[in-house]
Motif scaffolding. Structure first.
Motif, PDB file in Angstrom:
ATOM      1  N   ILE A  54       6.616 -12.959   2.235  1.00  0.00           N
ATOM      2  CA  ILE A  54       7.674 -12.963   1.224  1.00  0.00           C
ATOM      3  C   ILE A  54       7.425 -11.862   0.200  1.00  0.00           C
ATOM      4  O   ILE A  54       6.276 -11.592  -0.175  1.00  0.00           O
ATOM      5  CB  ILE A  54       7.776 -14.334   0.508  1.00  0.00           C
ATOM      6  N   THR A  55       8.511 -11.226  -0.219  1.00  0.00           N
ATOM      7  CA  THR A  55       8.463 -10.316  -1.359  1.00  0.00           C
ATOM      8  C   THR A  55       9.083 -11.024  -2.546  1.00  0.00           C
ATOM      9  O   THR A  55      10.196 -11.550  -2.455  1.00  0.00           O
ATOM     10  CB  THR A  55       9.229  -9.009  -1.074  1.00  0.00           C
ATOM     11  N   MET A  56       8.350 -11.074  -3.659  1.00  0.00           N
ATOM     12  CA  MET A  56       8.785 -11.786  -4.856  1.00  0.00           C
ATOM     13  C   MET A  56       9.604 -10.882  -5.779  1.00  0.00           C
ATOM     14  O   MET A  56       9.591  -9.667  -5.663  1.00  0.00           O
ATOM     15  CB  MET A  56       7.572 -12.303  -5.634  1.00  0.00           C
ATOM     16  N   GLY A  57      10.252 -11.539  -6.745  1.00  0.00           N
ATOM     17  CA  GLY A  57      11.052 -10.808  -7.720  1.00  0.00           C
ATOM     18  C   GLY A  57      10.268  -9.872  -8.614  1.00  0.00           C
ATOM     19  O   GLY A  57      10.848  -9.020  -9.289  1.00  0.00           O
ATOM     20  N   ASN A  58       8.943 -10.005  -8.609  1.00  0.00           N
ATOM     21  CA  ASN A  58       8.109  -9.059  -9.356  1.00  0.00           C
ATOM     22  C   ASN A  58       7.591  -7.933  -8.467  1.00  0.00           C
ATOM     23  O   ASN A  58       6.774  -7.110  -8.898  1.00  0.00           O
ATOM     24  CB  ASN A  58       6.928  -9.779 -10.017  1.00  0.00           C
ATOM     25  N   GLY A  59       8.032  -7.915  -7.190  1.00  0.00           N
ATOM     26  CA  GLY A  59       7.628  -6.873  -6.252  1.00  0.00           C
ATOM     27  C   GLY A  59       6.389  -7.210  -5.448  1.00  0.00           C
ATOM     28  O   GLY A  59       6.015  -6.468  -4.534  1.00  0.00           O
ATOM     29  N   GLU A  60       5.742  -8.336  -5.746  1.00  0.00           N
ATOM     30  CA  GLU A  60       4.519  -8.712  -5.053  1.00  0.00           C
ATOM     31  C   GLU A  60       4.814  -9.182  -3.634  1.00  0.00           C
ATOM     32  O   GLU A  60       5.745  -9.963  -3.402  1.00  0.00           O
ATOM     33  CB  GLU A  60       3.807  -9.823  -5.830  1.00  0.00           C
ATOM     34  N   LEU A  61       4.019  -8.721  -2.676  1.00  0.00           N
ATOM     35  CA  LEU A  61       4.126  -9.137  -1.286  1.00  0.00           C
ATOM     36  C   LEU A  61       3.057 -10.182  -0.990  1.00  0.00           C
ATOM     37  O   LEU A  61       1.864  -9.918  -1.156  1.00  0.00           O
ATOM     38  CB  LEU A  61       3.965  -7.940  -0.347  1.00  0.00           C
ATOM     39  N   ILE A  62       3.480 -11.361  -0.542  1.00  0.00           N
ATOM     40  CA  ILE A  62       2.560 -12.438  -0.182  1.00  0.00           C
ATOM     41  C   ILE A  62       2.617 -12.609   1.331  1.00  0.00           C
ATOM     42  O   ILE A  62       3.687 -12.884   1.891  1.00  0.00           O
ATOM     43  CB  ILE A  62       2.916 -13.758  -0.877  1.00  0.00           C
TER      44      ILE A  62
END
Length: 350
Positions: A54-62
């Protein structure tokens, strides 16, 4: 006297036993309720999450999502049913090829159209940006599912949108086909098709004036479902929602219908005229290119200047990227999913 004492003791014993039983039953009921409403991780609600990044709304990729949540972007809600919430602001971290934020899954398995794959989702859109320029096609909208190409131009054979103008009760659900552009990919465009309500090209006459509200639209928090099914290069689409007609479409992903300038639909020549996007498509469309599914909330609202791109720059409020202020003032998209599945007929290239 002795008999009365015995009777009294016997009665008290029975009452005590019943009290203990009732207390135990109450305790069991409380435990049952607690178990039913116990906080779950998104991966416990939708199995598709364990097969995704998943890519989050802060740009972080998990990359690993088992027993993972983020209270700002990706979590669960129980309102009698279990939901996975994807939430993302108008301004935050973005991927390298986009100006828009997302809290969106990326399915790990890849496939080609000749082999095929299937993605389903049952969802409701809880919120879209309440600010933006009504003349901009992408304003007030969020993408809730898509196919993305990994090769070539890395364009998108389908994006499913929900869009609702401020002041309207009903919004529109539509899907866009992005051409796999021949030569210069800066000439690419999306052809939009209405499902319920209007297509993407229906915009306001002025920046603060919405068009007419669609009569057959979908409200916020109204459930709908989609199925994307690609088999032997043909993309079959099915859209359902209680109280609305079921709508189906079919699109060939191996042969283009936009090979020449004269093939461009009127929607494209009108909508994209001001930004000069009038490309043609490769004859083989998306044939042979690796694809993957995406699902969640891909917010289409941004703070970019509409005068520089009247199709995609929405001019929405972003509060200098302050997450708290954006969430407090309606500058975000929020999508809830209760069902999702995918199936790959044959992974990758053989």
């Amino acid at each position: 006297m002795t008999l009365n004492i015995k009777n009294t003791l016997h009665t008290l014993l029975i009452l005590g036993t019943l009290t203990l039983v009732n207390c135990k039953n109450d305790s069991n009921r409380e435990q049952d309720i607690a178990q039913k409403t116990e906080k779950k991780y998104p991966s416990e609600v939708l199995s598709i999450i364990g097969e995704s990044t998943i890519t989050m709304g802060n740009g972080e990729l998990i990359k690993e999502l088992e027993n993972y949540e983020n209270k700002d972007y990706f979590y669960t809600v129980n309102d009698g049913q279990e939901w996975v919430v994807y939430k993302t602001p108008n301004s935050g971290g973005t991927t390298k090829n986009s100006s828009n934020t997302r809290s969106e899954l990326r399915l790990k398995e890849e496939w080609i159209p000749e082999n095929g794959g299937k993605l389903t989702g049952t969802l409701k859109v809880a919120h879209v940006s309440t600010s933006g320029d009504a003349r901009v096609a992408a304003a007030y909208s969020v993408v809730v599912g898509q196919i993305h190409s990994k090769e070539g131009n890395e364009n998108e054979p389908i994006k499913i949108f929900y869009k609702k103008f401020p002041g309207h009760t009903k919004g529109s659900v539509f899907w866009n086909y992005e051409i796999n552009t021949k030569d210069d990919n800066s000439k690419r465009w999306d052809y939009s098709t209405a499902i319920w309500g209007n297509d993407m090209s229906v915009v306001g006459p002025e920046s603060n004036t919405a068009p007419e509200e669609p009569e057959d639209g979908i409200e916020l928090n109204e459930e709908f479902s989609y199925e994307i099914n690609v088999t032997n290069g043909i993309m079959e689409l099915t859209f359902t929602s209680p109280g609305h007609d079921t709508v189906t479409f079919s699109k060939d992903l191996l042969h283009t219908e936009f090979a020449n300038k004269e093939d461009l639909p009127q929607q494209i020549t009108t909508l994209y005229a001001s930004i000069g996007r009038d490309g043609t498509e490769l004859a083989h469309s998306y044939a042979g290119e690796l694809q993957y599914f995406k699902q969640g909330a891909y917010n289409q609202a941004n703070g970019k200047d509409p005068e520089k791109n009247i199709v995609w720059n929405t001019g929405s409020d972003i509060y200098n990227g302050d997450l708290k202020k954006q969430y407090e003032n309606g500058s975000y998209a929020e999508v809830w999913f209760k069902k999702a599945s995918h199936k790959i007929i044959k992974a990758g290239k053989q």
